[in-house]
Structures are given as structure tokens and as C-alpha cells.
Motif scaffolding. Structure first.
Motif, PDB file in Angstrom:
ATOM      1  N   SER A  83       0.827  -1.208   0.000  1.00  0.00           N
ATOM      2  CA  SER A  83       0.000   0.000   0.000  1.00  0.00           C
ATOM      3  C   SER A  83       0.861   1.258   0.000  1.00  0.00           C
ATOM      4  CB  SER A  83      -0.932   0.003   1.211  1.00  0.00           C
ATOM      5  OG  SER A  83      -0.183  -0.016   2.426  1.00  0.00           O
ATOM      6  N   SER A  84       1.938   1.249   0.774  1.00  0.00           N
ATOM      7  CA  SER A  84       2.840   2.405   0.807  1.00  0.00           C
ATOM      8  C   SER A  84       3.567   2.569  -0.522  1.00  0.00           C
ATOM      9  CB  SER A  84       3.861   2.250   1.944  1.00  0.00           C
ATOM     10  OG  SER A  84       3.226   2.231   3.193  1.00  0.00           O
ATOM     11  N   ILE A  85       3.957   1.445  -1.113  1.00  0.00           N
ATOM     12  CA  ILE A  85       4.613   1.493  -2.421  1.00  0.00           C
ATOM     13  C   ILE A  85       3.688   2.100  -3.463  1.00  0.00           C
ATOM     14  CG2 ILE A  85       5.455   0.057  -4.318  1.00  0.00           C
ATOM     15  CD1 ILE A  85       6.618  -1.833  -2.202  1.00  0.00           C
ATOM     16  N   ALA A  86       2.421   1.675  -3.466  1.00  0.00           N
ATOM     17  CA  ALA A  86       1.450   2.196  -4.435  1.00  0.00           C
ATOM     18  C   ALA A  86       1.242   3.693  -4.244  1.00  0.00           C
ATOM     19  CB  ALA A  86       0.127   1.451  -4.294  1.00  0.00           C
ATOM     20  N   ALA A  87       1.159   4.138  -2.976  1.00  0.00           N
ATOM     21  CA  ALA A  87       0.958   5.561  -2.702  1.00  0.00           C
ATOM     22  C   ALA A  87       2.150   6.385  -3.173  1.00  0.00           C
ATOM     23  CB  ALA A  87       0.721   5.774  -1.207  1.00  0.00           C
ATOM     24  N   LEU A  88       3.353   5.869  -2.920  1.00  0.00           N
ATOM     25  CA  LEU A  88       4.552   6.590  -3.365  1.00  0.00           C
ATOM     26  C   LEU A  88       4.655   6.633  -4.875  1.00  0.00           C
ATOM     27  CD1 LEU A  88       7.251   5.393  -0.801  1.00  0.00           C
ATOM     28  CD2 LEU A  88       6.455   7.733  -1.135  1.00  0.00           C
ATOM     29  N   GLU A  89       4.330   5.526  -5.536  1.00  0.00           N
ATOM     30  CA  GLU A  89       4.390   5.494  -7.000  1.00  0.00           C
ATOM     31  C   GLU A  89       3.412   6.492  -7.611  1.00  0.00           C
ATOM     32  OE1 GLU A  89       3.711   1.381  -7.813  1.00  0.00           O
ATOM     33  OE2 GLU A  89       5.873   0.904  -7.874  1.00  0.00           O
ATOM     34  N   LYS A  90       2.256   6.658  -6.969  1.00  0.00           N
ATOM     35  CA  LYS A  90       1.288   7.643  -7.457  1.00  0.00           C
ATOM     36  C   LYS A  90       1.833   9.058  -7.311  1.00  0.00           C
ATOM     37  CE  LYS A  90      -3.458   9.298  -6.963  1.00  0.00           C
ATOM     38  NZ  LYS A  90      -4.733   9.163  -6.219  1.00  0.00           N
ATOM     39  N   ARG A  91       2.465   9.344  -6.178  1.00  0.00           N
ATOM     40  CA  ARG A  91       3.040  10.672  -5.962  1.00  0.00           C
ATOM     41  C   ARG A  91       4.207  10.928  -6.920  1.00  0.00           C
ATOM     42  NH1 ARG A  91       4.504  11.148   0.172  1.00  0.00           N
ATOM     43  NH2 ARG A  91       5.163  13.237  -0.522  1.00  0.00           N
ATOM     44  N   ILE A  92       4.980   9.880  -7.212  1.00  0.00           N
ATOM     45  CA  ILE A  92       6.073  10.019  -8.183  1.00  0.00           C
ATOM     46  C   ILE A  92       5.519  10.357  -9.558  1.00  0.00           C
ATOM     47  CG2 ILE A  92       7.828   8.712  -9.453  1.00  0.00           C
ATOM     48  CD1 ILE A  92       8.400   7.228  -6.800  1.00  0.00           C
ATOM     49  N   GLU A  93       4.444   9.677  -9.934  1.00  0.00           N
ATOM     50  CA  GLU A  93       3.817   9.939 -11.232  1.00  0.00           C
ATOM     51  C   GLU A  93       3.297  11.371 -11.302  1.00  0.00           C
ATOM     52  OE1 GLU A  93       0.125   8.200 -13.974  1.00  0.00           O
ATOM     53  OE2 GLU A  93       0.752   7.145 -12.154  1.00  0.00           O
ATOM     54  N   GLU A  94       2.713  11.859 -10.214  1.00  0.00           N
ATOM     55  CA  GLU A  94       2.193  13.230 -10.190  1.00  0.00           C
ATOM     56  C   GLU A  94       3.325  14.252 -10.300  1.00  0.00           C
ATOM     57  OE1 GLU A  94       0.139  13.195  -6.492  1.00  0.00           O
ATOM     58  OE2 GLU A  94      -1.700  12.294  -7.312  1.00  0.00           O
ATOM     59  N   ALA A  95       4.422  14.006  -9.590  1.00  0.00           N
ATOM     60  CA  ALA A  95       5.571  14.911  -9.673  1.00  0.00           C
ATOM     61  C   ALA A  95       6.162  14.900 -11.074  1.00  0.00           C
ATOM     62  CB  ALA A  95       6.625  14.513  -8.646  1.00  0.00           C
ATOM     63  N   SER A  96       6.228  13.715 -11.680  1.00  0.00           N
ATOM     64  CA  SER A  96       6.753  13.598 -13.040  1.00  0.00           C
ATOM     65  C   SER A  96       5.891  14.364 -14.034  1.00  0.00           C
ATOM     66  CB  SER A  96       6.841  12.115 -13.433  1.00  0.00           C
ATOM     67  OG  SER A  96       7.339  11.972 -14.744  1.00  0.00           O
ATOM     68  N   GLU A  97       4.575  14.320 -13.836  1.00  0.00           N
ATOM     69  CA  GLU A  97       3.669  15.039 -14.733  1.00  0.00           C
ATOM     70  C   GLU A  97       3.830  16.544 -14.555  1.00  0.00           C
ATOM     71  OE1 GLU A  97       1.237  16.496 -17.402  1.00  0.00           O
ATOM     72  OE2 GLU A  97       1.989  14.432 -17.338  1.00  0.00           O
ATOM     73  N   ARG A  98       4.024  17.011 -13.310  1.00  0.00           N
ATOM     74  CA  ARG A  98       4.259  18.444 -13.091  1.00  0.00           C
ATOM     75  C   ARG A  98       5.544  18.882 -13.779  1.00  0.00           C
ATOM     76  NH1 ARG A  98       2.508  17.206  -7.902  1.00  0.00           N
ATOM     77  NH2 ARG A  98       4.622  17.307  -7.044  1.00  0.00           N
ATOM     78  N   LYS A  99       6.564  18.032 -13.722  1.00  0.00           N
ATOM     79  CA  LYS A  99       7.819  18.338 -14.411  1.00  0.00           C
ATOM     80  C   LYS A  99       7.593  18.421 -15.915  1.00  0.00           C
ATOM     81  CE  LYS A  99      10.713  14.996 -14.985  1.00  0.00           C
ATOM     82  NZ  LYS A  99      11.689  13.913 -14.704  1.00  0.00           N
ATOM     83  N   ALA A 100       6.850  17.469 -16.465  1.00  0.00           N
ATOM     84  CA  ALA A 100       6.567  17.469 -17.906  1.00  0.00           C
ATOM     85  C   ALA A 100       5.740  18.683 -18.305  1.00  0.00           C
ATOM     86  CB  ALA A 100       5.839  16.177 -18.290  1.00  0.00           C
ATOM     87  N   ALA A 101       4.752  19.038 -17.465  1.00  0.00           N
ATOM     88  CA  ALA A 101       3.923  20.215 -17.757  1.00  0.00           C
ATOM     89  C   ALA A 101       4.773  21.480 -17.742  1.00  0.00           C
ATOM     90  CB  ALA A 101       2.795  20.325 -16.733  1.00  0.00           C
ATOM     91  N   GLY A 102       5.716  21.558 -16.807  1.00  0.00           N
ATOM     92  CA  GLY A 102       6.616  22.706 -16.766  1.00  0.00           C
ATOM     93  C   GLY A 102       7.478  22.791 -18.004  1.00  0.00           C
ATOM     94  N   ASN A 103       7.971  21.650 -18.469  1.00  0.00           N
ATOM     95  CA  ASN A 103       8.776  21.638 -19.697  1.00  0.00           C
ATOM     96  C   ASN A 103       7.960  22.094 -20.900  1.00  0.00           C
ATOM     97  OD1 ASN A 103      11.473  20.821 -19.036  1.00  0.00           O
ATOM     98  ND2 ASN A 103      10.689  18.795 -18.550  1.00  0.00           N
ATOM     99  N   ARG A 104       6.675  21.698 -20.937  1.00  0.00           N
ATOM    100  CA  ARG A 104       5.820  22.138 -22.049  1.00  0.00           C
ATOM    101  C   ARG A 104       5.629  23.652 -22.003  1.00  0.00           C
ATOM    102  NH1 ARG A 104       3.141  17.216 -20.718  1.00  0.00           N
ATOM    103  NH2 ARG A 104       1.592  18.300 -19.437  1.00  0.00           N
ATOM    104  N   ARG A 105       5.404  24.189 -20.806  1.00  0.00           N
ATOM    105  CA  ARG A 105       5.240  25.641 -20.675  1.00  0.00           C
ATOM    106  C   ARG A 105       6.521  26.373 -21.059  1.00  0.00           C
ATOM    107  NH1 ARG A 105       3.846  27.089 -14.939  1.00  0.00           N
ATOM    108  NH2 ARG A 105       3.862  29.196 -15.835  1.00  0.00           N
TER     109      ARG A 105
END
Length: 408
Positions: free
Chosen positions: A364-386
Motif C-alpha cells: 500500500s505504501s509502495i502504491a501511494a509513493l508510486e502515485k506521488r512520483i507519477e504526479e511529480a513527473s507530470e508536473r515536471k513534464a507540464a513545466g517543460n511544455r510551458r
């Protein structure tokens, strides 16, 4: 470290991997690193160190990072470097213990002797300028507008909106007292005078303060601004950087290598047991926020030199063209800076979460962390697009400046 400008980045990276086992760590792709029409791609490559480092040792001796640049456009510093000199080392970085004092001494020595390093000119907007929004935090919109106008009229701020670094609080207060006498804003000004003066003084480094808060004293902030030092933050680590102007030029105005001086201030982090946490090799990261700032500052410095030369020659057309370039590069720097901060924050969060993931066992902790990693990665990608959208915008604006000058 040192940074190389090469014709084929991929070929050079392959050579480093084949001969030294170096592998890419960070990529700055097309459109991310751009200054007007000048565009480059860059990859930071390096070795993989298994050495575990802790405090009270040379914490990053086991890690080697080599940034590699190639030009994507026929204009700009990297393109000019390759055309004039061929591929080779763009700059060499050396570490110092106290960068602020080091640069202050270098600047003082140059003033006294006329010899020594000169450094890239960083626009004051990188550190902070006075804005109406800041003043509206304590006074009405009308009063904020009047205060901003008065500051410009009496010389508290320059044409770029930056507050004079030599003014004290008493100086600012005296000038405002006189200028606002009998104005509609006087009563509101007198009621909020200490807050207004504090905001004006703090505006000189407000962008840095938003990153570092109370970690530095006002005096240290001002020394950083005076000496035009770049500051980056990665998690709890700090990175101070400064770059010299071109050195070893064969002829004035030609491209040439330069030097970088850095200071890394590593955080004193503790792990869950209260022991000193493992220190990341090269704490402070690569200077992600300052990567584009360097590229833009090189172009700004060249354009500012062109302004000075055109003014000395009495060539008004060339001066206006060069000044338009300075304004465009500076505007791109101002618009890019908050985007770069968002990207840097997302990268730091993603890296910390991946480190945390290594120590977690339950699903459960692994799944929660992986979700947060995915969200951070998407914010990074969105920043690169901007950031790419911003780069495209200023590429078109600089093209218009160039074409307008050609028609004049």
C-alpha cells in the motif's frame, strides 16, 4: 566539472560511454534551452558511483558530471563558438569555499588595479524589482500606483524597476516624505510608512527571498545581488554560481572559453534514526534553474556590449536594435524563471520520493509513493511544455526584431 560544445552531441556521448562508461543523467531537449532565436540541446552525462558518502568527508569526489552542448540554430553563443573555434571546452568550473566573499574580493581588486576577472551581467530582474503588486499588500491600488511612479521619478528605482542598492531606509523615507507632501496618497503613506519602506528595500532581492526565506541575512542577500551571483535550490541544498566573461580571446568580441566558480551548501539532513543522511554526490544538483539563466545571460551580456559600442560610435540605429535585444532576452528570463522553479521543485520531489521508495516494503505504501512520483513527473513534464511555449514565443519576437532592423 567542465562543459563542452560539440557538433554532434550524440556521437560525443557515445564516445564517453564507450571509453569511460559514462551514461546520460539529465537531458535538456530542443526548445527548453533557448534565448530568442538561439537554441541548443544539452545532456549532463557522468559515471555511476557506488560510493556511500557521509558528512565530514569530501562528499562528491566519486561522482563526475560532464554537460555536453550542441547548437540547433545558426545564431547564439554555442553556434558562434563552434563556428569560430570548433568543438571544445566551453567553460571549466572550480569550487570555492565562500563564493560571495570570493567574488567581492575579485570585483574590489579589479576596481583598484584595473585587472582581473569580469563577470557576466545578470539583469536585476533575476533578483527582484519593485512592483505595484508588492505595494498593494499594504496600501490601496491608487496609492500603490502613485508610489511606484514617485519611486521612478525621484530615482529610487531605475528604468528597469530595480531599487538603487546604495539607498538606505532613511534615504528612501526622506525622498518619499518630500515627494508625497500634499498628495492624495500622503495620509495612507504616513500610516503605512515602515511597511512601505520595508517592501521597497526587500524588492531588491524578493525573488531570492521567495526561495531562501530567512536562511540568509539582508546583508548577504545584497552582497549576492551586488556581485550578480546566481542562486539555485534543490531540496534543502543550495548552489551558488557565477560565470566570468570570455577569456583568452584572440580578438575583442570573439567567442572564447570562460570560467565558472561554484559553492555548494549541503543540507544537514537526518535519516529516520537521527543519523546523518547519505549525502547526494554533487549536492545542490546541476543548477537546473540557472541553466537557462546562464544561456540567456550570455546573450544579454553580448547585447549590452553591443549597446555600449553603438552608443560610443554614435550609431542610433544599431543602439536601438541592440537595446531591443536586451529587452527581449530580459523579458524571456523574467517569464522563464518561475517556470524553471516549478520544474526544479518537481524534479527534487520526484528524486526524493524515488529515494524513499527504496526503503518501503508494504504494497500500500509502495502504491501511494508510486502515485506521488507519477504526479511529480507530470508536473515536471507540464513545466517543460510551458517552457517550450515560452521559448517559441520569444523566438518569434526576436525574429521580428531582427527582420525589423534589416528593413530599417
Amino acid at each position: 566539472h567542465w562543459v563542452s560544445n560539440v557538433f554532434s552531441r550524440t556521437d560525443f556521448l557515445n564516445t564517453l560511454e564507450d571509453t569511460l562508461g559514462f551514461t546520460p543523467k539529465v537531458d535538456f531537449n530542443a526548445g527548453v534551452v533557448a534565448a530568442g532565436e538561439a537554441q541548443i540541446e544539452s545532456t549532463v552525462t557522468g559515471n555511476d558511483s557506488d560510493m556511500i558518502t557521509r558528512d565530514k568527508v569530501l562528499t562528491d569526489q566519486s561522482q563526475v558530471y560532464l554537460p555536453i552542448n550542441n547548437a540547433l540554430s545558426p545564431v547564439g553563443h554555442v553556434s558562434g563558438f563552434l563556428n569560430e573555434l570548433g568543438q571544445g571546452i566551453q567553460h571549466i568550473a572550480s569550487r570555492v569555499e565562500d563564493l560571495v566573499s570570493f567574488v567581492q574580493q575579485a570585483n574590489d581588486r579589479r576596481i583598484l588595479t584595473g585587472e582581473g576577472f569580469t563577470f557576466l551581467s545578470i539583469p536585476r530582474s533575476y533578483y527582484g524589482i519593485l512592483s505595484k503588486v508588492q505595494l498593494e499588500g499594504v496600501v490601496s491600488q491608487d496609492c500603490a500606483e502613485m508610489l511606484l511612479d514617485v519611486c521612478n521619478q525621484v530615482g529610487i528605482t531605475g528604468v528597469d524597476g530595480a531599487v538603487d542598492l546604495d539607498l538606505s531606509g532613511d534615504d528612501i523615507e526622506a525622498q518619499l516624505d518630500q515627494a508625497l507632501e500634499g498628495s492624495d496618497c500622503l495620509e495612507e503613506y504616513l500610516d503605512k510608512k515602515p511597511d512601505i519602506v520595508a517592501i521597497i528595500l526587500k524588492s531588491r532581492y524578493v525573488n531570492l527571498y521567495s526561495l531562501l526565506q530567512h536562511h540568509l541575512s539582508p546583508e548577504t542577500y545584497l552582497r549576492i545581488v551586488r556581485n550578480k551571483i546566481l542562486v539555485d535550490v534543490q531540496g534543502e541544498d543550495l548552489l551558488y554560481q557565477i560565470f566570468t566573461c570570455n577569456m583568452l580571446q584572440r580578438n575583442a568580441g570573439e567567442e572564447a572559453p570562460f570560467l565558472e566558480f561554484i559553492q555548494r551548501v549541503c543540507s544537514e539532513c537526518k535519516d529516520k534514526d537521527g543519523c546523518s543522511a547519505e549525502i547526494k554526490p554533487g549536492c545542490g544538483g546541476f543548477g537546473i534553474r540557472n541553466f537557462l539563466t546562464l544561456f540567456l545571460s550570455i546573450e544579454v551580456s553580448k547585447a549590452m556590449a553591443d549597446v555600449a559600442h553603438a552608443r560610443a560610435e554614435g550609431n542610433e540605429r544599431k543602439r536601438l536594435h541592440a537595446q531591443n535585444m536586451v529587452d527581449c532576452f530580459t523579458a524571456q528570463l523574467n517569464e522563464s524563471n518561475p517556470i524553471l522553479t516549478e520544474i526544479s521543485n518537481a524534479m527534487t520531489e520526484e528524486g526524493n520520493l524515488r529515494q524513499e521508495l527504496h526503503d518501503v516494503k508494504d504494497k500500500s505504501s509502495i502504491a501511494a509513493l508510486e502515485k506521488r512520483i507519477e504526479e511529480a513527473s507530470e508536473r515536471k513534464a507540464a513545466g517543460n511544455r510551458r517552457l517550450m511555449e515560452c521559448s517559441t514565443k520569444y523566438k518569434k519576437l526576436m525574429q521580428n526584431i531582427r527582420e525589423g532592423s534589416a528593413k530599417a
